[in-house]
Design a protein around this motif. Structure first.
Motif, PDB file in Angstrom:
ATOM      1  N   LEU A 199       2.251  -8.217  -1.424  1.00  0.00           N
ATOM      2  CA  LEU A 199       0.938  -7.598  -1.242  1.00  0.00           C
ATOM      3  C   LEU A 199       1.189  -6.108  -1.079  1.00  0.00           C
ATOM      4  N   ALA A 200       0.412  -5.273  -1.780  1.00  0.00           N
ATOM      5  CA  ALA A 200       0.608  -3.825  -1.633  1.00  0.00           C
ATOM      6  C   ALA A 200      -0.732  -3.141  -1.481  1.00  0.00           C
ATOM      7  N   VAL A 201      -0.769  -2.140  -0.615  1.00  0.00           N
ATOM      8  CA  VAL A 201      -1.981  -1.366  -0.377  1.00  0.00           C
ATOM      9  C   VAL A 201      -1.587   0.098  -0.487  1.00  0.00           C
ATOM     10  N   TYR A 202      -2.251   0.828  -1.396  1.00  0.00           N
ATOM     11  CA  TYR A 202      -1.863   2.221  -1.623  1.00  0.00           C
ATOM     12  C   TYR A 202      -2.967   3.165  -1.182  1.00  0.00           C
ATOM     13  N   GLY A 203      -2.591   4.136  -0.315  1.00  0.00           N
ATOM     14  CA  GLY A 203      -3.524   5.176   0.108  1.00  0.00           C
ATOM     15  C   GLY A 203      -2.945   6.531  -0.264  1.00  0.00           C
ATOM     16  N   VAL A 204      -3.485   7.576   0.339  1.00  0.00           N
ATOM     17  CA  VAL A 204      -3.033   8.931   0.024  1.00  0.00           C
ATOM     18  C   VAL A 204      -1.692   9.198   0.703  1.00  0.00           C
ATOM     19  N   ASN A 205      -0.662   9.336  -0.103  1.00  0.00           N
ATOM     20  CA  ASN A 205       0.697   9.616   0.390  1.00  0.00           C
ATOM     21  C   ASN A 205       1.242   8.545   1.326  1.00  0.00           C
ATOM     22  N   ARG A 206       0.694   7.352   1.263  1.00  0.00           N
ATOM     23  CA  ARG A 206       1.226   6.269   2.102  1.00  0.00           C
ATOM     24  C   ARG A 206       0.865   4.916   1.508  1.00  0.00           C
ATOM     25  N   ALA A 207       1.599   3.918   1.937  1.00  0.00           N
ATOM     26  CA  ALA A 207       1.379   2.564   1.425  1.00  0.00           C
ATOM     27  C   ALA A 207       1.869   1.556   2.456  1.00  0.00           C
TER      28      ALA A 207
END
Ligand SMILES: Cc1cc2nc3c(=O)[nH]c(=O)nc-3n(C[C@H](O)[C@H](O)[C@H](O)COP(=O)(O)OP(=O)(O)OC[C@H]3O[C@@H](n4cnc5c(N)ncnc54)[C@H](O)[C@@H]3O)c2cc1C
Length: 372
Positions: A199-207
């Motif tokens: 499972l992966a969740v990508y945000g601004v400059n972080r995950a």
């Protein structure tokens, strides 16, 4: 003629090298710093690709055993937005064997098999050019001499300085790793969220990335861009302090995603380092490098695969070639450098897009590699 060959390091590279030599009844000495195979936790799950890690296992005669142990269902991949909505949900076909997952501990035990490892042998220096051969120095003051010393001792290799002056540099991205045990029983909602694979969740400059291992064990990686000294005001040994700091860093993300960090047990700090690309060296008779020691790159599913294939290929060319050790090593190095450069560029570009100011870039990376 049988040469005196030592490999420093019993990771994927060193064990694949030793196991293929063993298959050809060619003697090899494996020098490993750890005092025993279970001296430290083996680490998370690895996906082994067809044509890379799986080819190495085939050369070692271990492909059928790998297939019995590995988890093809672990190829599943789900991507969420930071608000928890599902953006992508890939599931492998039942016959898909492109890159099944295996626990590192299982892979290590598979490769170890009948190998006779010298545990607790911490190499401090390797000195080529001696009349008796290449001298290996150990932390306890002992020395031994070999015709060929293969450095498979990872990112902070002690063999590398014998051929190259380079050292790893920080990428600007840090992982903090934690884990959940017995997830299906203790955290059934999270188990469903993670699914069979990753499972992966990508945000601004972080995950945040969570990967299922066997036996209900899940590894969770908080990934973010930060200076190397981001933790100066934080005691990294204090799990509660690290947890609070991560929860603050990911504040505003969906509650189930934060639960992955909230329920994590211990936290391990893993700043990502890489070696320069390309990394080559003027050939040094009697010494070479494999795996991370030769081409440390971001952890995007290639490092262990390349390490194992290189180990298997070098072993095969030594065991089945005409007997000129130096020629076998030179030919191997040319082939390794070219392939490693390609993968290092790919994984560096991948890391730039996965942990980036624009989360849409991360999604685009997966859309390029996953079947639609
Ligand atoms: C979070 C994460 C996830 C990853 N996921 C994947 C994946 O899915 N697929 C993939 O292909 N790759 C993956 N990788 C990369 C992979 O872990 C490495 O590329 C791989 O382990 C390299 O193998 P190696 O044998 O070269 O080095 P290592 O695995 O580092 O092994 C080196 C060995 O040498 C020993 N050693 C070190 N120094 C000495 C010394 N001085 N004397 C004697 N022994 C010594 C160590 O104890 C160790 O056993 C991942 C990496 C990380 C960090």
């Amino acid at each position: 003629m049988r040469h005196r060959i030592a490999v420093v390091g019993g990771g994927p590279a060193g064990l694949a090298f030793a196991r293929v030599l063993h298959r050809h009844a060619y003697p090899v000495t494996v020098l490993e710093r750890d005092p025993a195979p279970d001296a430290r936790p083996p680490g998370g799950t690895l996906d082994l690709q067809e044509g890379l890690g799986q080819l190495a296992l085939d050369k070692a005669g271990l492909l059928a055993e790998f297939r019995a142990l590995s988890r093809p269902e672990g190829q599943a991949m789900r991507i969420l937005d930071t608000d928890g909505s599902v953006l992508r949900d890939w599931r492998p076909r039942p016959d898909d064997r492109a890159h099944p997952e295996i626990d590192r501990g299982q892979l290590r035990d598979l490769l170890l098999g009948p190998l006779d490892i010298r545990w607790g042998r911490h190499v401090t220096q390797v000195v080529p050019g001696g009349r008796e051969g290449v001298r290996v120095h150990f932390a306890d003051g002992r020395q031994e001499t070999f015709d060929l010393v293969v450095g498979a001792d990872g990112a902070w290799s002690r063999v590398r300085p014998a051929v190259s002056p380079v050292t790893p540099r920080y990428t600007g991205v840090t992982f903090v790793e934690t884990s959940l045990d017995d997830v299906d029983t203790r955290h059934p909602d999270l188990a469903r969220l993670i699914g069979d694979g990753s499972l992966a969740v990508y945000g601004v400059n972080r995950a945040v990335v969570a990967q299922r291992n066997s036996g209900g064990h899940v590894k969770v990686y908080a990934q973010f861009r930060a200076p190397l000294d981001w933790h100066t005001d934080l005691d990294l040994e204090d799990a509660e302090a690290v947890r609070s700091s991560l929860l603050a860093l990911f504040a505003g993300w969906a509650a189930p995603v934060l639960d992955l960090l909230r329920h994590g047990t211990a936290f391990a700090h893993r700043p990502l380092y890489v070696l320069p690309v390309p990394h080559t060296w003027p050939h040094v008779s009697g010494v070479t490098l494999l795996g991370d020691a030769a081409h440390l790159m971001p952890p995007l599913g290639a490092g262990a695969n390349l390490a194992m294939l290189e180990g298997a290929e070098l072993a095969e060319s030594i065991a089945t070639g005409p007997g000129d050790l130096d020629m076998a090593v030179r030919a191997f190095e040319e082939q390794m450098w070219e392939r490693a450069e390609r993968w290092a560029r790919l994984t560096m570009a991948g890391l730039e897009r996965l942990v980036s100011p624009d989360p849409a870039q991360a999604l685009a990376v997966f859309d390029q590699v996953q079947p639609s």
